[in-house]
Design a protein around this motif. Structure first.
Motif, PDB file in Angstrom:
ATOM      1  N   PHE A  14       0.842  -1.202   0.000  1.00  0.00           N
ATOM      2  CA  PHE A  14       0.000   0.000   0.000  1.00  0.00           C
ATOM      3  C   PHE A  14       0.876   1.251   0.000  1.00  0.00           C
ATOM      4  CE2 PHE A  14      -2.225  -3.419   2.205  1.00  0.00           C
ATOM      5  CZ  PHE A  14      -3.413  -3.481   1.506  1.00  0.00           C
ATOM      6  N   LEU A  52      -6.282  -4.370   5.860  1.00  0.00           N
ATOM      7  CA  LEU A  52      -5.540  -4.215   4.618  1.00  0.00           C
ATOM      8  C   LEU A  52      -4.718  -5.484   4.433  1.00  0.00           C
ATOM      9  CD1 LEU A  52      -4.328  -0.592   5.356  1.00  0.00           C
ATOM     10  CD2 LEU A  52      -6.075  -1.220   3.689  1.00  0.00           C
ATOM     11  N   SER A  80      -8.428  -4.161   0.162  1.00  0.00           N
ATOM     12  CA  SER A  80      -9.246  -4.183   1.373  1.00  0.00           C
ATOM     13  C   SER A  80     -10.619  -4.720   0.986  1.00  0.00           C
ATOM     14  CB  SER A  80      -9.369  -2.777   1.984  1.00  0.00           C
ATOM     15  OG  SER A  80      -9.952  -1.882   1.045  1.00  0.00           O
TER      16      SER A  80
END
Length: 220
Positions: A14, A52, A80
């Motif tokens: 991420f 996540l 997610s």
């Protein structure tokens, strides 16, 4: 969990969220691991954390009126869960359930930290809503596929997706039925027809793909 480990997971999966560290420090995240074949949320349950995924695979399913489960989507590393996101945003209970297909690793934010990050970080807010929009489009496409494409097409597409790394697929007929939105008996019947045509070979607990080109031609 050391903060450098959290940083490493964010950078790998991420990267956009690395920009949020001033408002959302690494200490706000928890790194959790969940065994395979575990229900991580259930219908009617409350949502208390934003996950996540950094490893493994989660399947999110709904129950049909006749009590059968239908796969809505998978959550894989770098993603997610949109159902979780919508429940957090709407303060709603889960309308679906989620199960780990493999051991899963994820970064977890509490409901409080999730709300705080939405308020304080434009980057985090954009990440959440961009992900929500993209995954919602994926779900709509999947439901359209379930309703308007043939069983053979859906089955062939699922087999080819699962067989990208190996021609031998370890999967049950029941799981395939959940993925393509039909009954196990229907899947078994269509697989038998495909075996008769030489497209695959059925073995106990697995399916061996034998004619990938013809299977691909079935995909609409």
């Amino acid at each position: 969990m050391p903060q450098d480990t959290i940083h490493a997971r964010l950078r790998e999966h991420f990267p956009a969220l690395c920009q949020t560290l001033p408002q959302l420090p690494a200490s706000a995240y928890q790194l959790i691991k969940v065994p395979a074949n575990t229900t991580i949320f259930n219908i009617g349950g409350t949502c208390e954390q934003y996950l996540l995924l950094t490893g493994g695979k989660v399947s999110v399913k709904m129950l049909t009126k006749n009590g059968k489960s239908l796969l809505l989507y998978h959550v894989t590393p770098g993603q997610s869960c949109i159902i979780t996101t919508s429940c957090l945003l709407g303060n709603a209970h889960y309308p679906t359930f989620g199960e780990t297909e493999t051991e899963v690793e994820a970064l977890s934010l509490s409901r409080q930290m999730f709300s705080q990050a939405l308020d304080q970080s434009n980057v985090f807010r954009k990440f959440v809503f961009d992900g929500l929009g993209q995954r919602l489009a994926d779900v709509m496409h999947r439901l359209e596929t379930v309703n308007f494409t043939s069983i053979d097409s859906r089955l062939a597409n699922t087999l080819l997706s699962r067989g990208q790394d190996s021609s031998r697929i370890e999967v049950t007929h029941e799981l395939l039925a959940e993925e393509i939105g039909t009954a196990r008996e229907v899947v078994s019947r269509h697989l038998k027809k495909m075996e008769t045509k030489g497209l695959l070979k059925l073995e106990r607990g697995s399916i061996v793909l034998q004619n990938v080109e013809t299977l691909d031609s079935l995909v609409e």
